[in-house]
Scaffold this active site. Structure first.
Site, short mmCIF file in Angstrom:
data_model
loop_
_atom_site.label_atom_id
_atom_site.label_comp_id
_atom_site.label_asym_id
_atom_site.label_seq_id
_atom_site.Cartn_x
_atom_site.Cartn_y
_atom_site.Cartn_z
N ASP A 30 31.92 43.75 65.22
CA ASP A 30 33.12 44.58 65.35
C ASP A 30 34.14 44.15 64.31
OD1 ASP A 30 33.10 46.37 67.83
OD2 ASP A 30 32.29 44.49 68.63
N ALA A 59 31.71 54.53 64.99
CA ALA A 59 31.93 55.79 64.27
C ALA A 59 33.43 56.02 64.12
CB ALA A 59 31.32 56.96 65.05
N TYR A 124 35.19 66.01 60.81
CA TYR A 124 34.40 65.08 61.65
C TYR A 124 32.95 65.52 61.73
CZ TYR A 124 32.60 62.97 65.98
OH TYR A 124 31.83 62.32 66.92
N LYS A 128 29.66 63.61 60.24
CA LYS A 128 28.59 63.16 61.14
C LYS A 128 27.25 63.78 60.71
CE LYS A 128 28.76 60.93 64.38
NZ LYS A 128 28.60 59.46 64.57
N TRP A 149 30.88 65.62 74.25
CA TRP A 149 32.00 65.44 75.19
C TRP A 149 31.91 64.08 75.91
CZ3 TRP A 149 33.61 70.52 78.14
CH2 TRP A 149 33.64 71.61 77.26
N1 LIG Z 1 33.61 60.59 71.89
C1 LIG Z 1 32.97 61.77 71.93
O1 LIG Z 1 33.42 62.73 72.58
C2 LIG Z 1 31.67 61.95 71.20
C3 LIG Z 1 31.04 63.18 71.29
C4 LIG Z 1 29.83 63.34 70.63
C5 LIG Z 1 29.30 62.29 69.91
N2 LIG Z 1 29.95 61.11 69.81
C6 LIG Z 1 29.33 60.04 69.03
O2 LIG Z 1 28.89 59.04 69.94
C7 LIG Z 1 28.98 57.74 69.31
C8 LIG Z 1 29.79 56.80 70.18
O3 LIG Z 1 31.11 57.33 70.32
P1 LIG Z 1 32.22 56.59 71.21
O4 LIG Z 1 32.97 57.65 71.93
O5 LIG Z 1 31.60 55.47 71.95
O6 LIG Z 1 33.17 56.01 70.07
P2 LIG Z 1 34.53 55.20 70.26
O7 LIG Z 1 34.78 54.89 71.70
O8 LIG Z 1 35.59 55.93 69.50
O9 LIG Z 1 34.22 53.83 69.53
C9 LIG Z 1 34.06 53.81 68.15
C10 LIG Z 1 33.61 52.44 67.73
O10 LIG Z 1 33.53 52.41 66.30
C11 LIG Z 1 34.23 51.26 65.83
N3 LIG Z 1 34.78 51.46 64.51
C12 LIG Z 1 35.55 52.50 64.08
N4 LIG Z 1 35.91 52.29 62.81
C13 LIG Z 1 35.34 51.12 62.42
C14 LIG Z 1 35.34 50.38 61.21
N5 LIG Z 1 36.00 50.78 60.11
N6 LIG Z 1 34.65 49.22 61.17
C15 LIG Z 1 33.98 48.77 62.26
N7 LIG Z 1 33.95 49.42 63.43
C16 LIG Z 1 34.62 50.58 63.51
C17 LIG Z 1 35.32 51.05 66.86
O11 LIG Z 1 35.86 49.77 66.77
P3 LIG Z 1 37.47 49.58 66.65
O12 LIG Z 1 38.04 50.08 67.95
O13 LIG Z 1 37.61 48.12 66.43
O14 LIG Z 1 37.92 50.41 65.49
C18 LIG Z 1 34.54 51.30 68.14
O15 LIG Z 1 33.76 50.17 68.48
C19 LIG Z 1 29.58 57.99 67.92
O16 LIG Z 1 28.54 58.11 66.99
C20 LIG Z 1 30.28 59.34 68.07
O17 LIG Z 1 30.39 60.01 66.84
C21 LIG Z 1 31.11 60.91 70.46
#
Ligand SMILES: NC(=O)c1ccc[n+]([C@@H]2O[C@H](COP(=O)([O-])OP(=O)(O)OC[C@H]3O[C@@H](n4cnc5c(N)ncnc54)[C@H](OP(=O)(O)O)[C@@H]3O)[C@@H](O)[C@H]2O)c1
Length: 284
Positions: A30, A59, A124, A128, A149
């Protein structure tokens, strides 16, 4: 297996840290130890940790902010996973990555399969999709799970926002003409465990693209209504069209994902979104 996971503090990373902990040797990376915008540091982290498998749970997920930070979103969502995939392929390590329903434009009226045409409309979704394509091109033994979602009892998401707004006791207007499948991050985590198990058992027929979202369909307003009902909040809730809630990034009007391939190849069926929501709220 020794598994290197990028991103522990997000929703999915939190789920994976719990679900994979007992059976595997987990290493998380992280910030500040790694900043995925610094692409040239990624390979040395992978080599140093000598994993049997790499998972990218990190992401750039700020959908609206991405419209004004397209270069940073591209770096984290496309260039970084591209580098992870290239390094994994060179080292003969499988790679699991995640993507989104926002790769679709939402003009369909039936669930999208993995073969459906993609056409992201916002930054976004475009970044992706670029990440998916780079991963698929760079690493033979890759799995990409597209979800939709995503929410959980940790980190920031729609569920947490609704519960916070419910405390204000003010009338709430939520979009009722976008349809999709809310997905509990722990259920996406369980689907990921099914992939990890298949990889560990030596199966070579499981690589490629999958959809992994809780089953069933609702609108954001329908999701909010169910959250308040289960949680016991009395809220003056009404539905509004997207036109009355403009956002910098466009959202697909319909983004239901068909998860048949996940069921057929990996024998994993995603639970219904209503069941998932009850389990999530029970953990608050
Ligand atoms: N959230 C949604 O609704 C959704 C929907 C469809 C698909 N997805 C996909 O599902 C996956 C998981 O999403 P999630 O909701 O679990 O994401 P999330 O809660 O937003 O977490 C994102 C993670 O990425 C890390 N990150 C972001 N920028 C970074 C950087 N520059 N260097 C290192 N780490 C970084 C964050 O760490 P920090 O907090 O330290 O920045 C965090 O651990 C992703 O691929 C996302 O695109 C999400």
């Amino acid at each position: 297996m020794r598994i290197l996971i990028f991103g522990r503090v997000g929703q999915l990373g939190s789920a994976l840290s719990e679900l994979l902990l007992d059976a595997h040797d987990l290493v998380f990376l992280d910030q500040p130890e790694i900043d995925l915008a610094k692409i040239d540091t990624i390979e040395s982290h992978i080599i140093k940790n000598q994993p049997d498998l790499v998972i990218n749970a990190a992401a750039y997920t700020a959908v609206d902010k991405a419209e004004s930070e397209p270069d940073l979103a591209q770096l984290i969502n496309a260039s970084a996973p591209s580098q992870m995939a290239m390094s994994c392929d060179e080292l003969h390590i499988p790679f699991i990555h995640f993507s989104t329903d926002y790769v679709f434009d939402g003009r369909s009226n039936h669930p999208y399969t993995e073969n459906a045409n993609v056409n992201p409309e916002g930054v976004y979704g475009k970044t992706k999709l670029a990440g998916e394509q780079a991963v698929a091109a760079a690493c033979r033994r890759h799995v990409i799970l597209r979800t939709s979602w995503l929410y959980s009892h940790v980190a920031n998401n729609f569920l947490k926002t609704m519960l916070r707004l419910a405390e204000d006791k003010r009338p709430l207007r939520v979009v009722n003409d976008q349809f999709g499948s809310p997905t509990f991050a722990w259920d996406l985590g369980s689907a990921t465990v099914a992939v990890v198990d298949a990889i560990e058992s030596g199966r070579e027929d499981i690589y490629g693209l999958y959809h992994a979202a809780n089953s069933g369909v609702t609108s954001w307003c329908g999701f909010a209504e169910r959250i308040f009902r289960i949680h016991g909040d009395i809220v003056d809730l009404s539905g509004i069209p997207t036109s009355e809630y403009p956002t910098p990034a466009p959202r697909p009007a319909y983004s239901v994902l068909s998860c048949d391939r996940l069921r057929d190849v990996l024998d994993f069926s995603m639970p219904s979104w209503e069941d998932a929501l009850s389990r999530c709220l029970a953990r608050l």
